[in-house]
Design a protein around this motif. Structure first.
Motif, PDB file in Angstrom:
ATOM      1  N   HIS A 166       0.841  -1.197   0.000  1.00  0.00           N
ATOM      2  CA  HIS A 166       0.000   0.000   0.000  1.00  0.00           C
ATOM      3  C   HIS A 166       0.876   1.246   0.000  1.00  0.00           C
ATOM      4  CE1 HIS A 166      -1.633   3.236   2.507  1.00  0.00           C
ATOM      5  NE2 HIS A 166      -1.004   2.744   3.553  1.00  0.00           N
ATOM      6  N   CYS A 167       0.459   2.245  -0.795  1.00  0.00           N
ATOM      7  CA  CYS A 167       1.193   3.513  -0.907  1.00  0.00           C
ATOM      8  C   CYS A 167       2.686   3.223  -1.100  1.00  0.00           C
ATOM      9  CB  CYS A 167       0.969   4.380   0.325  1.00  0.00           C
ATOM     10  SG  CYS A 167       1.556   6.068   0.128  1.00  0.00           S
ATOM     11  N   PHE A 168       2.982   2.508  -2.156  1.00  0.00           N
ATOM     12  CA  PHE A 168       4.351   2.063  -2.388  1.00  0.00           C
ATOM     13  C   PHE A 168       5.306   3.249  -2.336  1.00  0.00           C
ATOM     14  CE2 PHE A 168       7.950   1.005  -5.178  1.00  0.00           C
ATOM     15  CZ  PHE A 168       8.420  -0.116  -4.499  1.00  0.00           C
ATOM     16  N   SER A 169       6.409   3.066  -1.599  1.00  0.00           N
ATOM     17  CA  SER A 169       7.370   4.153  -1.405  1.00  0.00           C
ATOM     18  C   SER A 169       8.805   3.719  -1.688  1.00  0.00           C
ATOM     19  CB  SER A 169       7.280   4.681   0.037  1.00  0.00           C
ATOM     20  OG  SER A 169       7.541   3.638   0.970  1.00  0.00           O
ATOM     21  N   GLY A 170       8.971   2.544  -2.288  1.00  0.00           N
ATOM     22  CA  GLY A 170      10.310   2.047  -2.562  1.00  0.00           C
ATOM     23  C   GLY A 170      10.887   2.593  -3.856  1.00  0.00           C
ATOM     24  N   ASP A 171      12.074   2.109  -4.184  1.00  0.00           N
ATOM     25  CA  ASP A 171      12.748   2.553  -5.400  1.00  0.00           C
ATOM     26  C   ASP A 171      12.621   1.495  -6.492  1.00  0.00           C
ATOM     27  OD1 ASP A 171      14.482   0.526  -4.574  1.00  0.00           O
ATOM     28  OD2 ASP A 171      16.145   1.884  -4.110  1.00  0.00           O
ATOM     29  N   LEU A 172      13.332   1.717  -7.586  1.00  0.00           N
ATOM     30  CA  LEU A 172      13.263   0.817  -8.730  1.00  0.00           C
ATOM     31  C   LEU A 172      13.697  -0.596  -8.355  1.00  0.00           C
ATOM     32  CD1 LEU A 172      12.860   0.476 -11.813  1.00  0.00           C
ATOM     33  CD2 LEU A 172      15.231   1.225 -12.105  1.00  0.00           C
ATOM     34  N   THR A 173      14.753  -0.726  -7.578  1.00  0.00           N
ATOM     35  CA  THR A 173      15.249  -2.046  -7.189  1.00  0.00           C
ATOM     36  C   THR A 173      14.224  -2.796  -6.356  1.00  0.00           C
ATOM     37  OG1 THR A 173      17.537  -1.270  -7.233  1.00  0.00           O
ATOM     38  CG2 THR A 173      17.085  -3.268  -5.965  1.00  0.00           C
ATOM     39  N   MET A 174      13.611  -2.112  -5.403  1.00  0.00           N
ATOM     40  CA  MET A 174      12.591  -2.763  -4.579  1.00  0.00           C
ATOM     41  C   MET A 174      11.375  -3.144  -5.413  1.00  0.00           C
ATOM     42  SD  MET A 174      10.736  -1.422  -1.104  1.00  0.00           S
ATOM     43  CE  MET A 174       9.540  -2.471  -0.266  1.00  0.00           C
TER      44      MET A 174
END
Length: 293
Positions: free
Chosen positions: A182-190
């Motif tokens: 939910h409300c994804f906040s990671g980066d490209l790798t994640m």
């Protein structure tokens, strides 16, 4: 009172252009009021959302009052299905009060309801809870994962400043079949790792913020069959309303921004979001609510 521009900080009176295909707000808190705002009128919030093609909502209750609100709301409104859990920031407070075990029992009792489709939001929050609250947060996360799997429910994950531990615990416990960041906040790798694991990634208004380039880069790594959209209302209103109270009728702004990032047409993204949502949560009713061609 019915919410209006003067009762909700910065909430626009005028609705955005409707979407060509109806979609789902994958995560909304109709029970939560920002300080200084009037409470949402649920029927009016649903009406405004429907007017722009947001015909189905996942109402999330993540404390005991929110759970009670959610159980009532899903009975009264066919446009809503529910998600319930103990928010990771709520868990240490309940543990300190000696009431966590009783709260778990409340969640488990209500989670069996047919219109509760989600265990969540659960997860980890290292921003608001200090190191002393981390062990009980992790234990609660594991408890919610087990509950979701036992009941065959989807799970929505709250992850704030805790990416590595969230992914580690999901791997250790084994994620539910339908797991949503939910409300994804990671980066490209994640994002790529989540896709490899089969998770769904839900994007809020943050993806429209000028300083959110890393989040937009992450979006480009996600296949259409894993993308969801949400408001997290009353928080995280999309541009150009950043800082205002958010509402489900602003989803079209986020959808159109996401379509631009993905370089696809808006109807294709709407169709994917709608289909993904019902794959994760099941149908809202025997006949789809307000579906457009």
């Amino acid at each position: 009172m019915t919410p209006h521009a003067s009762g909700q900080r910065g909430l626009p009176e005028h609705l955005p252009d409707p979407l060509p295909i109806d979609v789902v707000d994958n995560h909304v808190h109709l029970d939560i009021t920002r300080e200084g705002d009037e409470p949402f009128d649920v029927a009016d919030a649903i009406r405004r959302a429907r007017a722009v093609g947001v015909t189905r909502l996942v109402q999330v209750g993540c404390d005991l009052d929110g759970i009670a609100f959610t159980m009532d709301a899903i009975e009264r409104n066919p446009e809503l299905v529910g998600g319930i859990a103990l928010h990771p920031n709520e868990v240490p407070r309940l543990a300190a009060a000696g009431t966590l075990k009783t709260a778990y029992a409340t969640v488990e009792r209500h989670a069996a309801h047919e219109r509760i489709r989600v265990i969540g939001e659960t997860g980890l929050d290292y921003f608001r809870t200090g190191p002393e609250g981390v062990p009980v947060q992790r234990d609660a996360f594991r408890w919610h994962i087990d509950l979701a799997k036992r009941l065959g429910k989807a799970m929505q994950i709250h992850d704030r400043d805790a990416h590595d531990d969230v992914l580690r615990i999901l791997e250790e416990e084994g994620a539910p079949e339908h797991t949503v960041l939910h409300c994804f906040s990671g980066d490209l790798t994640m994002a790529r790792e989540c896709v490899e694991r089969g998770y769904y990634l839900s994007f809020a208004g943050t993806v429209t913020f000028k300083n959110a380039r890393d989040l937009r880069d992450a979006l480009t790594a996600i296949p259409l069959d894993r993308v969801l959209v949400e408001t997290d209302a009353p928080y995280l209103a999309p541009a150009p309303h950043r800082g205002a109270t958010n509402a489900s009728f602003l989803v079209p702004l986020t959808i159109r921004a996401m379509a631009g990032v993905l370089n696809i047409d808006v109807p294709s993204l709407c169709r994917a979001v709608s289909e993904n949502s019902e794959r994760v949560y099941g149908p809202w009713s025997a006949e789809r609510v307000g579906q457009t061609a």
